[in-house]
Design an enzyme around this catalytic site. Structure first.
Site, mmCIF file in Angstrom:
data_model
loop_
_atom_site.group_PDB
_atom_site.id
_atom_site.type_symbol
_atom_site.label_atom_id
_atom_site.label_comp_id
_atom_site.label_asym_id
_atom_site.label_seq_id
_atom_site.Cartn_x
_atom_site.Cartn_y
_atom_site.Cartn_z
ATOM 1 N N CYS A 262 0.783 -1.252 0.000
ATOM 2 C CA CYS A 262 0.000 0.000 0.000
ATOM 3 C C CYS A 262 0.811 1.297 0.000
ATOM 4 O O CYS A 262 0.588 2.158 -0.846
ATOM 5 C CB CYS A 262 -0.947 0.009 1.197
ATOM 6 S SG CYS A 262 -2.218 -1.244 1.049
ATOM 7 N N LYS A 265 2.561 2.532 -3.374
ATOM 8 C CA LYS A 265 1.645 2.785 -4.511
ATOM 9 C C LYS A 265 0.675 3.932 -4.194
ATOM 10 O O LYS A 265 0.339 4.729 -5.070
ATOM 11 C CB LYS A 265 0.884 1.512 -4.899
ATOM 12 C CG LYS A 265 -0.318 1.181 -4.024
ATOM 13 C CD LYS A 265 -1.387 0.382 -4.740
ATOM 14 C CE LYS A 265 -2.474 -0.072 -3.779
ATOM 15 N NZ LYS A 265 -3.642 0.752 -3.709
HETATM 16 N N1 LIG Z 1 -3.402 -5.257 1.554
HETATM 17 C C1 LIG Z 1 -3.495 -4.277 2.431
HETATM 18 O O1 LIG Z 1 -2.783 -4.247 3.426
HETATM 19 C C2 LIG Z 1 -4.533 -3.185 2.241
HETATM 20 C C3 LIG Z 1 -4.875 -2.386 3.345
HETATM 21 C C4 LIG Z 1 -5.834 -1.393 3.188
HETATM 22 C C5 LIG Z 1 -6.409 -1.173 1.929
HETATM 23 N N2 LIG Z 1 -6.013 -1.933 0.878
HETATM 24 C C6 LIG Z 1 -6.665 -1.672 -0.409
HETATM 25 O O2 LIG Z 1 -7.711 -2.639 -0.560
HETATM 26 C C7 LIG Z 1 -7.852 -3.000 -1.948
HETATM 27 C C8 LIG Z 1 -7.680 -4.493 -2.095
HETATM 28 O O3 LIG Z 1 -6.387 -4.838 -1.696
HETATM 29 P P1 LIG Z 1 -5.991 -6.335 -1.301
HETATM 30 O O4 LIG Z 1 -4.631 -6.236 -0.690
HETATM 31 O O5 LIG Z 1 -7.069 -7.004 -0.551
HETATM 32 O O6 LIG Z 1 -5.859 -6.985 -2.757
HETATM 33 P P2 LIG Z 1 -5.684 -8.545 -3.081
HETATM 34 O O7 LIG Z 1 -4.933 -8.609 -4.349
HETATM 35 O O8 LIG Z 1 -5.166 -9.278 -1.886
HETATM 36 O O9 LIG Z 1 -7.174 -9.054 -3.317
HETATM 37 C C9 LIG Z 1 -8.000 -8.565 -4.323
HETATM 38 C C10 LIG Z 1 -8.896 -9.681 -4.812
HETATM 39 O O10 LIG Z 1 -9.804 -9.128 -5.767
HETATM 40 C C11 LIG Z 1 -10.022 -10.091 -6.795
HETATM 41 N N3 LIG Z 1 -10.575 -9.386 -7.959
HETATM 42 C C12 LIG Z 1 -9.959 -8.560 -8.835
HETATM 43 N N4 LIG Z 1 -10.848 -8.076 -9.735
HETATM 44 C C13 LIG Z 1 -12.044 -8.607 -9.406
HETATM 45 C C14 LIG Z 1 -13.356 -8.478 -9.960
HETATM 46 N N5 LIG Z 1 -13.585 -7.687 -10.994
HETATM 47 N N6 LIG Z 1 -14.361 -9.180 -9.390
HETATM 48 C C15 LIG Z 1 -14.120 -9.991 -8.332
HETATM 49 N N7 LIG Z 1 -12.912 -10.137 -7.771
HETATM 50 C C16 LIG Z 1 -11.885 -9.451 -8.290
HETATM 51 C C17 LIG Z 1 -8.665 -10.727 -6.993
HETATM 52 O O11 LIG Z 1 -8.762 -12.019 -7.598
HETATM 53 C C18 LIG Z 1 -8.146 -10.812 -5.538
HETATM 54 O O12 LIG Z 1 -8.476 -12.051 -4.926
HETATM 55 C C19 LIG Z 1 -6.827 -2.146 -2.702
HETATM 56 O O13 LIG Z 1 -7.444 -0.963 -3.136
HETATM 57 C C20 LIG Z 1 -5.784 -1.835 -1.638
HETATM 58 O O14 LIG Z 1 -5.084 -0.642 -1.926
HETATM 59 C C21 LIG Z 1 -5.110 -2.951 1.001
#
Ligand SMILES: NC(=O)c1ccc[n+]([C@@H]2O[C@H](COP(=O)([O-])OP(=O)(O)OC[C@H]3O[C@@H](n4cnc5c(N)ncnc54)[C@H](O)[C@@H]3O)[C@@H](O)[C@H]2O)c1
Length: 298
Positions: A262, A265
Site C-alpha cells: 500500500c 503505490k
Molecule cells: N493489503 C493491504 O494491506 C490493504 C490495506 C488497506 C487497503 N487496501 C486496499 O484494498 C484494496 C484491495 O487490496 P488487497 O490487498 O485485498 O488486494 P488482493 O490482491 O489481496 O485481493 C483482491 C482480490 O480481488 C479479486 N478481484 C480482482 N478483480 C475482481 C473483480 N472484478 N471481481 C471480483 N474479484 C476481483 C482478486 O482475484 C483478488 O483475490 C486495494 O485498493 C488496496 O489498496 C489494502
C-alpha cells in the site's frame, strides 16, 4: 479524547444483522468478511479467481457461484478489489469491472442495497467514476434507488483480521444518509468510533493516513542516517523520541525503506493527483525520495 470538530460525526448505532457480499476476497475482502461474520452478519464471498474461492471453501466460508448470485441476497456489497498505481496514476480497471457487474445485478434488485467501496481510491473516484458506472448499468439512481459509500480500510496485511476487529476508527463517506446509517449499523458491533462524512472526505482520509505513515518512516530514516554519521545509537534515539505520546512507536526504527502493498503505490498515486490539482506535493515528494535513497542504501 475526541477532536471537538469530529465529535458531531461520531455516533452510536444499534447493531443489526445484515447480509453482506464481498467482491474481491483477497487480504482486505477476506479480513472484512471474516470480521463481519464474527459480528454476527451473514457473509458471502465473491472473486474472479477460482483458486481464491477454493481456498475460502476449504475454510468453510460461504462463496458465491457468481457475483449476481452473491448480490441477490445482500443488503450490502463491498468492493475490495485491487487499485494498482500504473505509471504514477491510479488504475481503476478492477473497481470499474466490479462496478459493472454490481450494476447489472442492481438492475433487478427489489430492495435498497448499499455498495461500499473498501478499495483505496483517490478523492472524486467514487462520485465521478464508480457511481456513473453503477447508475448507467443498473438504470437506477444512486442516493435514491441504492446507496454508495466510500468506506476505506486501514488494516495491515500481516495482521489483517486483528486490525479489522480493533480498527481505530470506521470511516463512512456516504452518498446519502440512509446508506451511511445502514453501513454504520453493520459496524456497530465493533464498538469503535464511526466517522460519517462526504465521499471525498473519506477517500482523502485514507490517503492522508497512508501518506503520514510513509512520511514518518522517511523522517525516522533521516534520523537513522544522522545517528549513524554521529556514531550514536539510532535505536536509543528513536525509541526515546517515540515515548512522547504525541509521536508514538510506529515506524520509528530506521534502516529500512517502507514497502508492502500500500504505502509506495498510494504515495505515488497521491503525488500525481496533487500535481494534477495544480499544487506542490513538496513533503510527499520528499517522503518518496528519502525512501528511494533508503532502498538503494539497503
Ligand atoms: N493489503 C493491504 O494491506 C490493504 C490495506 C488497506 C487497503 N487496501 C486496499 O484494498 C484494496 C484491495 O487490496 P488487497 O490487498 O485485498 O488486494 P488482493 O490482491 O489481496 O485481493 C483482491 C482480490 O480481488 C479479486 N478481484 C480482482 N478483480 C475482481 C473483480 N472484478 N471481481 C471480483 N474479484 C476481483 C482478486 O482475484 C483478488 O483475490 C486495494 O485498493 C488496496 O489498496 C489494502
Amino acid at each position: 479524547m475526541l477532536v471537538p470538530a469530529l465529535a458531531p460525526v461520531l455516533e452510536k448505532t444499534e447493531q443489526v444483522r445484515l447480509n453482506v457480499s464481498i467482491v474481491g476476497s483477497g487480504a482486505v475482502g477476506k479480513a472484512t468478511g471474516t470480521g463481519l461474520r464474527q459480528l454476527g452478519h451473514s457473509v458471502i464471498f465473491c472473486d474472479n479467481d477460482s483458486k481464491v474461492l477454493e481456498g475460502l471453501k476449504k475454510e468453510e466460508l460461504l462463496v458465491a457461484d457468481s457475483l449476481a448470485a452473491g448480490l441477490a441476497s445482500s443488503d450490502i456489497v463491498m468492493i475490495c478489489v485491487p487499485t494498482p498505481t500504473v505509471n504514477g496514476h491510479q488504475n481503476l480497471h478492477h473497481v470499474l469491472e466490479a462496478a459493472t457487474e454490481i450494476g447489472a445485478a442492481l438492475r433487478y434488485a427489489s430492495s435498497f442495497k448499499v455498495v461500499a467501496v473498501r478499495s483505496t481510491v483517490l478523492p472524486g473516484s467514487t462520485r465521478r467514476e464508480i457511481i456513473p458506472v453503477l447508475e448507467r448499468v443498473s438504470g437506477k439512481k444512486a442516493g435514491e434507488d441504492f446507496g454508495v459509500c466510500a468506506n476505506p480500510e486501514f488494516l495491515r496485511a500481516s495482521s489483517a483480521l486483528e486490525d479489522f476487529l480493533s480498527a481505530s476508527r470506521i470511516v463512512i463517506g456516504e452518498s446519502d444518509s440512509r446508506a451511511g446509517a445502514i453501513l454504520a449499523g453493520l459496524y456497530a458491533g465493533l464498538r469503535r468510533p464511526i466517522v460519517r462524512c462526504g465521499l471525498e472526505e473519506a477517500e482523502l482520509i485514507k490517503y492522508a493516513s497512508n501518506a503520514f505513515l510513509a512520511n514518518k518512516i522517511s523522517f525516522f530514516n533521516e534520523i537513522y542516517k544522522i545517528s549513524r554519521k554521529l556514531g550514536v545509537d539510532d535505536k536509543i534515539v528513536s525509541r526515546a523520541v517515540s515515548l512522547d505520546e504525541r509521536i508514538g512507536g510506529y515506524g520509528v526504527i530506521g534502516g529500512s525503506a517502507f514497502g508492502g502493498p500500500c504505502l509506495p503505490k498510494d504515495l505515488e498515486a497521491l503525488i500525481t493527483f496533487v500535481r494534477e490539482l495544480g499544487l506542490n506535493p513538496g513533503i510527499l515528494r520528499e517522503t518518496a525520495r528519502v525512501n528511494e535513497e533508503m532502498r538503494s542504501d539497503q
